[in-house]
Design a protein around this motif. Structure first.
Motif, short mmCIF file in Angstrom:
data_model
loop_
_atom_site.label_atom_id
_atom_site.label_comp_id
_atom_site.label_asym_id
_atom_site.label_seq_id
_atom_site.Cartn_x
_atom_site.Cartn_y
_atom_site.Cartn_z
N THR A 1 0.84 -1.18 0.00
CA THR A 1 0.00 0.00 0.00
C THR A 1 0.88 1.23 0.00
O THR A 1 2.05 1.18 0.33
CB THR A 1 -0.92 0.03 1.24
N TYR A 2 0.28 2.32 -0.37
CA TYR A 2 0.99 3.59 -0.42
C TYR A 2 1.33 4.04 0.98
O TYR A 2 0.50 4.02 1.87
CB TYR A 2 0.10 4.61 -1.13
N THR A 3 2.57 4.44 1.20
CA THR A 3 3.00 4.85 2.54
C THR A 3 3.16 6.35 2.61
O THR A 3 3.58 6.99 1.65
CB THR A 3 4.34 4.18 2.91
N LEU A 4 2.86 6.92 3.76
CA LEU A 4 2.90 8.36 3.95
C LEU A 4 4.30 8.94 4.02
O LEU A 4 4.51 10.04 3.53
CB LEU A 4 2.12 8.74 5.21
N PRO A 5 5.29 8.29 4.62
CA PRO A 5 6.59 8.93 4.73
C PRO A 5 7.19 9.39 3.41
O PRO A 5 7.83 10.41 3.34
CB PRO A 5 7.46 7.87 5.39
N PHE B 259 -2.06 13.17 0.92
CA PHE B 259 -1.04 12.16 0.69
C PHE B 259 -1.35 11.18 -0.44
O PHE B 259 -0.44 10.58 -1.00
CB PHE B 259 -0.77 11.40 1.99
N LEU B 260 -2.63 11.04 -0.78
CA LEU B 260 -2.96 10.13 -1.88
C LEU B 260 -3.07 10.84 -3.22
O LEU B 260 -3.00 10.19 -4.27
CB LEU B 260 -4.28 9.40 -1.60
N TYR B 261 -3.25 12.17 -3.19
CA TYR B 261 -3.43 12.86 -4.47
C TYR B 261 -2.51 14.07 -4.66
O TYR B 261 -1.74 14.13 -5.59
CB TYR B 261 -4.90 13.28 -4.63
N LEU B 262 -2.59 15.04 -3.74
CA LEU B 262 -1.88 16.30 -3.96
C LEU B 262 -0.36 16.17 -3.90
O LEU B 262 0.35 16.74 -4.72
CB LEU B 262 -2.36 17.36 -2.96
N HIS C 207 4.93 7.00 -7.86
CA HIS C 207 4.42 6.10 -6.82
C HIS C 207 2.91 5.94 -6.99
O HIS C 207 2.15 6.74 -6.44
CB HIS C 207 4.71 6.65 -5.41
N PRO C 208 2.46 4.96 -7.73
CA PRO C 208 1.01 4.79 -7.89
C PRO C 208 0.37 4.30 -6.59
O PRO C 208 1.04 3.73 -5.73
CB PRO C 208 0.89 3.72 -8.98
N VAL C 209 -0.91 4.53 -6.46
CA VAL C 209 -1.65 4.05 -5.30
C VAL C 209 -1.98 2.58 -5.54
O VAL C 209 -2.62 2.22 -6.53
CB VAL C 209 -2.95 4.87 -5.08
#
Length: 197
Positions: free
Chosen positions: A4-8, A101-104, A110-112
């Motif tokens: 999954t996409y990670t925030l860091p 974090f998922l779009y902007l 890094h795709p979701v």
């Protein structure tokens, strides 16, 4: 193996750094234009408006002069309202984090990926818009925000109608052009695009 996409990785993007810098500079500039609070609550400057048109004129002049003070009052009323409803606040913060974090601020390389499926930018945007509509319009959060904003606007309008603006120096209009969340986001996105090229 699904990832999954990670925030860091988002936090390390130049766009996020630019956004934080612009947010800090915008707030600093805005608060430098704030009028002294004693002018806002000067008891000798209050009187009953003579007519509706007089009240409207006063409101317009006072909003122009005290705009940062009024925005501060509106944001404090909204913040108090959200803090008194912590569940709504958590949902709104989660929605904001998802947008950030998922779009902007997500790097384009890094795709979701959720449960092994890769989501395109269009699908991610559609999901975020749908989630926003559900959260804001189909739950009590929308009415909470609207009620808070209406109360804040009522306070501002009552103050603006009863505060006599004759002692205010309205000729020194300070332009705050370009200050706002949308200009910061577009600038951050432009800067991110420049860094990726």
């Amino acid at each position: 193996m699904s990832s999954t996409y990670t925030l860091p990785s988002s936090l390390a993007t130049p766009a996020f750094h630019t956004f934080l810098t612009r947010l800090h500079n915008t707030l600093q500039t805005a608060f430098s234009h704030r009028r002294p609070w004693y002018e806002l609550i000067d008891k000798t400057a209050f009187s009953r408006p003579l007519s509706i048109s007089n009240a409207t004129s006063r409101i317009r002049k006072n909003i122009s002069y005290f705009r940062i003070n009024y925005l501060t009052i509106l944001s404090q009323i909204l913040a108090f309202s959200l803090l008194s409803h912590p569940f709504s606040l958590c949902i709104l913060l989660s929605l904001l984090a998802a947008w950030l974090f998922l779009y902007l601020f997500r790097p384009s390389d890094h795709p979701v990926i959720i449960l092994g499926r890769v989501y395109s930018d269009r699908e991610t945007l559609g999901g975020l818009i749908t989630a926003s509509i559900i959260v804001i319009f189909l739950t009590s959060i929308g009415s909470l925000i609207m009620t808070s904003m209406l109360i804040g606007l009522g306070v501002v309008c009552v103050h603006g109608a009863f505060r006599v603006p004759e002692d205010l120096f309205l000729d020194e209009q300070d332009s705050l052009g370009g200050i706002g969340m949308l200009s910061m986001l577009s600038s951050a996105a432009t800067s991110a695009g420049a860094h990726m090229v």
